[in-house]
Design a protein around this motif. Structure first.
Motif, PDB file in Angstrom:
ATOM      1  N   HIS A   1      -4.339  -4.080   4.158  1.00  0.00           N
ATOM      2  CA  HIS A   1      -4.152  -3.640   2.622  1.00  0.00           C
ATOM      3  C   HIS A   1      -2.588  -3.937   2.545  1.00  0.00           C
ATOM      4  O   HIS A   1      -1.813  -3.171   3.375  1.00  0.00           O
ATOM      5  CB  HIS A   1      -4.493  -2.298   2.096  1.00  0.00           C
TER       6      HIS A   1
ATOM      7  N   HIS B   1       1.307  -4.691   1.346  1.00  0.00           N
ATOM      8  CA  HIS B   1       2.567  -4.654   0.577  1.00  0.00           C
ATOM      9  C   HIS B   1       3.871  -5.352   1.363  1.00  0.00           C
ATOM     10  O   HIS B   1       3.408  -5.491   2.492  1.00  0.00           O
ATOM     11  CB  HIS B   1       2.937  -3.302   0.255  1.00  0.00           C
TER      12      HIS B   1
ATOM     13  N   SER C   1      -1.551  -6.526  -2.352  1.00  0.00           N
ATOM     14  CA  SER C   1      -1.600  -5.305  -3.491  1.00  0.00           C
ATOM     15  C   SER C   1      -1.426  -5.955  -4.930  1.00  0.00           C
ATOM     16  O   SER C   1      -0.531  -6.762  -4.891  1.00  0.00           O
ATOM     17  CB  SER C   1      -0.531  -4.383  -3.147  1.00  0.00           C
TER      18      SER C   1
ATOM     19  N   ARG D   1     -10.185   3.907   4.296  1.00  0.00           N
ATOM     20  CA  ARG D   1      -8.738   3.501   4.385  1.00  0.00           C
ATOM     21  C   ARG D   1      -7.904   4.534   5.107  1.00  0.00           C
ATOM     22  O   ARG D   1      -7.897   5.707   4.574  1.00  0.00           O
ATOM     23  CB  ARG D   1      -8.398   3.043   3.056  1.00  0.00           C
TER      24      ARG D   1
ATOM     25  N   GLU E   1       0.733   3.730   4.245  1.00  0.00           N
ATOM     26  CA  GLU E   1       1.144   3.963   2.887  1.00  0.00           C
ATOM     27  C   GLU E   1       0.461   5.324   2.265  1.00  0.00           C
ATOM     28  O   GLU E   1       1.418   5.522   1.344  1.00  0.00           O
ATOM     29  CB  GLU E   1       0.263   2.692   2.344  1.00  0.00           C
TER      30      GLU E   1
HETATM   31 ZN    ZN Z   1      -1.020  -0.159  -2.144  1.00  0.00          ZN
END
Ligand code: ZN
Ligand code: KMH
Length: 275
Positions: A48, A50, A83, A223, A227
């Motif tokens: 995931h 960013h 994201s 997950r 983050e």
């Molecule tokens: Zn995120």
């Protein structure tokens, strides 16, 4: 019956975690790629993603996403999930930029909520437009639900024909303003998952590993990563997300599950496009 292999997502950077909180936060494309590769080695099938500017500020800049995705793909074959949440306060167009970078997946935040002292805005028109762009580009959405009503919103959007179900839900639990990370809440959310859909859980802070363990016992996916949580155990910083992925892989085995390969994850998540 076994619930099958578990998909592990590594959320390696996020928009809120800072270098002041942990020196192990990857920021540059090279650092993100090295971290993605380390996570893949420990069992992560999805990253995931960013991105940040060089000085660590969260951004949804298309060029920086392109650079990070290319760097990750040069080092490992993970599924890249960009994201579209970005950071609280970003405009819709700013947030949508990584959808132009050919990710296999992207987050689709299903509703608005208080996010700490701020408001994370995801009104229906924004969600519909992001979903439309994802469908147009063959990007599989991960349905981010921070509250039970967000699951109901996904059902409404499916009834409108905006998203396809079965799909993949991600329950983000423990945001201040969202649903708390408790066993009771997770069991309730799981009871709302439509037949044939899959779910994962992202517990925030100290809830990350316990929520992952419960999700894996309940037949879901998990997950982890910097983050949402920077600690491996009380007071001990994780030296990157890969250490957390290794823990979740152990939890999967303890729950009698295997760890899904990238190919298995693609199949489970109905990802048709290749990177
Ligand atoms: Zn995120
Ligand atoms: N940074 C949060 C406000 C996503 O990636 O789609 C939103 C977020 C969700 O991280």
């Amino acid at each position: 019956m076994s619930a099958g292999n578990a998909i592990i997502t590594a959320a390696i950077c996020g928009a809120e975690t800072t270098r002041a909180q942990t020196p192990y936060l990857p920021i540059t494309a090279g650092e993100l790629a090295a971290e993605a590769e380390a996570c893949a080695k420990e069992g992560a099938a999805i990253i995931h993603l960013h991105v940040r500017t060089d000085d660590g500020k969260p951004t949804q800049d298309r060029a920086l996403f392109d650079k990070a995705i290319r760097a990750i793909r040069a080092r490992c074959g993970v599924i890249v999930q960009t994201s579209t949440g970005g950071a609280v306060g970003m405009s819709a167009e700013e947030r949508a930029q990584p959808l132009d970078c050919e990710p296999e997946m992207a987050s689709l935040n299903a509703g608005s909520l208080n996010f700490g002292d701020e408001v994370f805005e995801n009104p229906f028109p924004l969600v519909r437009e992001f979903a439309r762009r994802m469908r147009e580009r063959g990007i599989v959405p991960e349905l981010e639900c921070y509250d039970a009503g967000h699951v109901d919103s996904c059902l409404l959007l499916a009834a409108e024909g905006v998203i396809d179900l079965p799909g993949h839900f991600d329950f983000v639990l423990g945001v201040r303003g969202g649903m708390a990370a408790s066993e009771e809440n997770l069991r309730f959310l799981v009871s709302k998952v439509p037949v044939g859909s899959t779910f994962s859980v992202a517990g925030v802070g100290r809830h990350q590993l316990p929520m992952a363990a419960l999700a894996l016992r309940l037949g879901g996916h998990a997950r982890c990563g910097l983050e949402d949580n920077i600690y491996l155990s009380k007071g001990v910083l994780a030296k990157g997300s890969a250490e957390l992925v290794a823990k979740v892989s152990e939890l999967a085995r303890a729950a009698g599950r295997g760890v899904a390969s990238v190919a298995e994850a693609r199949k489970l998540l109905r990802i048709e496009r290749s990177a």
